[in-house]
Design an enzyme around this catalytic site. Structure first.
Site, mmCIF file in Angstrom:
data_model
loop_
_atom_site.group_PDB
_atom_site.id
_atom_site.type_symbol
_atom_site.label_atom_id
_atom_site.label_comp_id
_atom_site.label_asym_id
_atom_site.label_seq_id
_atom_site.Cartn_x
_atom_site.Cartn_y
_atom_site.Cartn_z
ATOM 1 N N ASP A 9 92.654 -11.590 -29.763
ATOM 2 C CA ASP A 9 92.204 -10.231 -30.047
ATOM 3 C C ASP A 9 93.177 -9.284 -29.324
ATOM 4 O OD1 ASP A 9 90.294 -8.109 -30.695
ATOM 5 O OD2 ASP A 9 89.752 -8.158 -28.571
ATOM 6 N N LEU A 10 93.173 -8.018 -29.651
ATOM 7 C CA LEU A 10 94.141 -7.102 -29.018
ATOM 8 C C LEU A 10 93.499 -6.281 -27.901
ATOM 9 C CD1 LEU A 10 96.993 -5.839 -28.991
ATOM 10 C CD2 LEU A 10 96.204 -4.240 -30.738
ATOM 11 N N ASP A 11 92.638 -5.330 -28.302
ATOM 12 C CA ASP A 11 92.039 -4.429 -27.311
ATOM 13 C C ASP A 11 91.099 -5.211 -26.398
ATOM 14 O OD1 ASP A 11 90.971 -2.277 -25.934
ATOM 15 O OD2 ASP A 11 89.502 -1.843 -27.485
ATOM 16 N N THR A 17 93.253 -0.836 -24.347
ATOM 17 C CA THR A 17 93.295 0.436 -25.072
ATOM 18 C C THR A 17 91.907 1.062 -25.163
ATOM 19 O OG1 THR A 17 93.464 -1.014 -26.998
ATOM 20 C CG2 THR A 17 95.406 0.281 -26.472
ATOM 21 N N LYS A 45 83.352 -1.303 -28.687
ATOM 22 C CA LYS A 45 84.431 -2.285 -28.541
ATOM 23 C C LYS A 45 84.394 -3.286 -29.688
ATOM 24 C CE LYS A 45 85.432 -1.986 -23.666
ATOM 25 N NZ LYS A 45 85.425 -2.647 -22.364
ATOM 26 N N SER A 114 92.817 -8.699 -34.854
ATOM 27 C CA SER A 114 92.233 -7.467 -34.303
ATOM 28 C C SER A 114 91.591 -6.614 -35.389
ATOM 29 C CB SER A 114 93.363 -6.666 -33.632
ATOM 30 O OG SER A 114 92.970 -5.337 -33.389
ATOM 31 N N ALA A 115 90.581 -5.830 -34.990
ATOM 32 C CA ALA A 115 89.945 -4.893 -35.927
ATOM 33 C C ALA A 115 90.769 -3.614 -36.076
ATOM 34 C CB ALA A 115 88.551 -4.537 -35.419
ATOM 35 N N LYS A 145 84.083 -8.027 -37.619
ATOM 36 C CA LYS A 145 83.468 -9.007 -36.733
ATOM 37 C C LYS A 145 82.014 -8.570 -36.528
ATOM 38 C CE LYS A 145 87.852 -9.218 -34.199
ATOM 39 N NZ LYS A 145 88.574 -8.804 -32.981
ATOM 40 N N GLU A 169 88.789 -13.601 -26.978
ATOM 41 C CA GLU A 169 88.056 -12.387 -27.382
ATOM 42 C C GLU A 169 87.324 -11.754 -26.204
ATOM 43 O OE1 GLU A 169 86.692 -10.064 -29.149
ATOM 44 O OE2 GLU A 169 87.628 -10.379 -31.082
ATOM 45 N N ASP A 170 87.246 -10.430 -26.201
ATOM 46 C CA ASP A 170 86.475 -9.750 -25.148
ATOM 47 C C ASP A 170 85.149 -9.207 -25.663
ATOM 48 O OD1 ASP A 170 87.770 -7.693 -26.685
ATOM 49 O OD2 ASP A 170 87.181 -6.285 -25.113
HETATM 50 P P1 B16 Z 1 91.534 1.580 -34.808
HETATM 51 P P2 B16 Z 1 90.139 -5.079 -31.208
HETATM 52 C C1 B16 Z 1 89.174 -2.652 -31.864
HETATM 53 O O1 B16 Z 1 90.223 -3.456 -31.413
HETATM 54 C C2 B16 Z 1 88.661 -1.794 -30.713
HETATM 55 O O2 B16 Z 1 88.049 -2.607 -29.741
HETATM 56 C C3 B16 Z 1 87.642 -0.800 -31.233
HETATM 57 O O3 B16 Z 1 87.175 0.005 -30.175
HETATM 58 C C4 B16 Z 1 88.297 0.058 -32.332
HETATM 59 O O4 B16 Z 1 87.377 1.010 -32.855
HETATM 60 C C5 B16 Z 1 88.806 -0.868 -33.432
HETATM 61 O O5 B16 Z 1 89.728 -1.801 -32.884
HETATM 62 C C6 B16 Z 1 89.486 -0.100 -34.542
HETATM 63 O O6 B16 Z 1 90.646 0.481 -34.031
HETATM 64 O O7 B16 Z 1 90.823 2.874 -34.751
HETATM 65 O O8 B16 Z 1 92.836 1.552 -34.008
HETATM 66 O O9 B16 Z 1 91.735 1.061 -36.212
HETATM 67 O O10 B16 Z 1 89.318 -5.302 -29.974
HETATM 68 O O11 B16 Z 1 89.535 -5.703 -32.460
HETATM 69 O O12 B16 Z 1 91.585 -5.452 -31.010
HETATM 70 MG MG MG Z 2 88.636 -6.525 -28.271
#
Ligand code: B16
Ligand code: MG
Length: 219
Positions: A9-11, A17, A45, A114-115, A145, A169-170
């Site tokens: 996962d990224l964030d 972030t 998140k 990542s989302a 997810k 994953e966090d």
């Molecule tokens: P964006 P992950 C997620 O990242 C974030 O945790 C979540 O807070 C955010 O709304 C989502 O990505 C969408 O991000 O606005 O940049 O498209 O944890 O799945 O890496």
């Molecule tokens: Mg995450």
């Protein structure tokens, strides 16, 4: 040496972030008269951008037109990107580079799952874009997810069956997604929250090369 697919996962896993999402969502929410705390941000998140705004409006009991909704999403993302564009590789979380280096040395395929629709921009900013064999992000998936779609597409991209994949994953939703996909789930964060993960570590400094080696070798 066996081949396993390592999906990150990224964030919250590779970079933090979440704090930038928090600043941008807080500015947006307060701009329309809705209070927004760090505790509220926790619930966003791993949640998609559109769903995050829907939730903030629900919490504030506020209804807006679809035009205003889209304008707010754009403004939030512009704000968020103003932080992202200042990121440097020093913001990569501790020991992530060591883990990526070890897995590369062991010739293990790696993917991002990542989302975020900004995932490639962020990876590029912190100099990690070329470290992944496959990047699956918010532009590639239609189901958020805990739906396992993002991780199943990553496994396909790595040409490996889901059972051979390991997810870092966090978020609780992400751990659920990994479990539903029949992958090994490794929580990065608080063991009291990430109860459904098969393994939990507070961060990558706690994940030894020996542990990674065991993951690679297990049947
Ligand atoms: P964006 P992950 C997620 O990242 C974030 O945790 C979540 O807070 C955010 O709304 C989502 O990505 C969408 O991000 O606005 O940049 O498209 O944890 O799945 O890496
Ligand atoms: Mg995450």
């Amino acid at each position: 040496m066996a081949r396993k697919g390592f999906i990150f996962d990224l964030d919250g896993v590779i970079v933090d972030t979440a704090k930038y999402h928090y600043f941008a969502w807080k500015k947006l929410a307060e701009g329309i008269g809705i209070s927004f705390t760090e505790a509220d941000n926790e619930h966003l998140k791993g949640v998609s951008r559109i769903r995050s705004l829907e939730l903030i409006l629900e919490w504030g009991n506020k209804e807006i037109s679809s035009e205003e909704f889209n304008a707010l999403l754009t403004a939030k993302n512009d704000d968020y990107l103003s932080f992202v564009n200042k990121m440097t590789k020093d913001e990569v979380l501790p020991d992530v580079p060591r883990v990526l280096d070890y897995l590369s040395d062991m010739k293990q395929p790696m993917a991002l799952g990542s989302a975020s629709k900004n995932a490639r921009t962020i990876l590029d900013r912190v100099n990690l874009l070329n470290r992944f064999d496959c990047v699956v992000d918010g532009t590639n998936v239609s189901k958020a997810k805990p739906d396992p779609e993002v991780f199943l597409i990553a496994a396909e991209g790595l040409h490996l069956p889901p059972e051979s994949c390991i997810v870092f994953e966090d978020s609780l939703a992400g751990i659920e997604a990994a479990n539903i996909a029949n992958m090994i789930s490794i929580g990065i964060g608080d063991a009291n929250i990430l109860k459904e993960a098969q393994f939990v570590f507070s961060d990558f400094t706690k994940i030894s090369n020996e542990f990674l080696h065991q993951l690679i070798s297990r049947i």
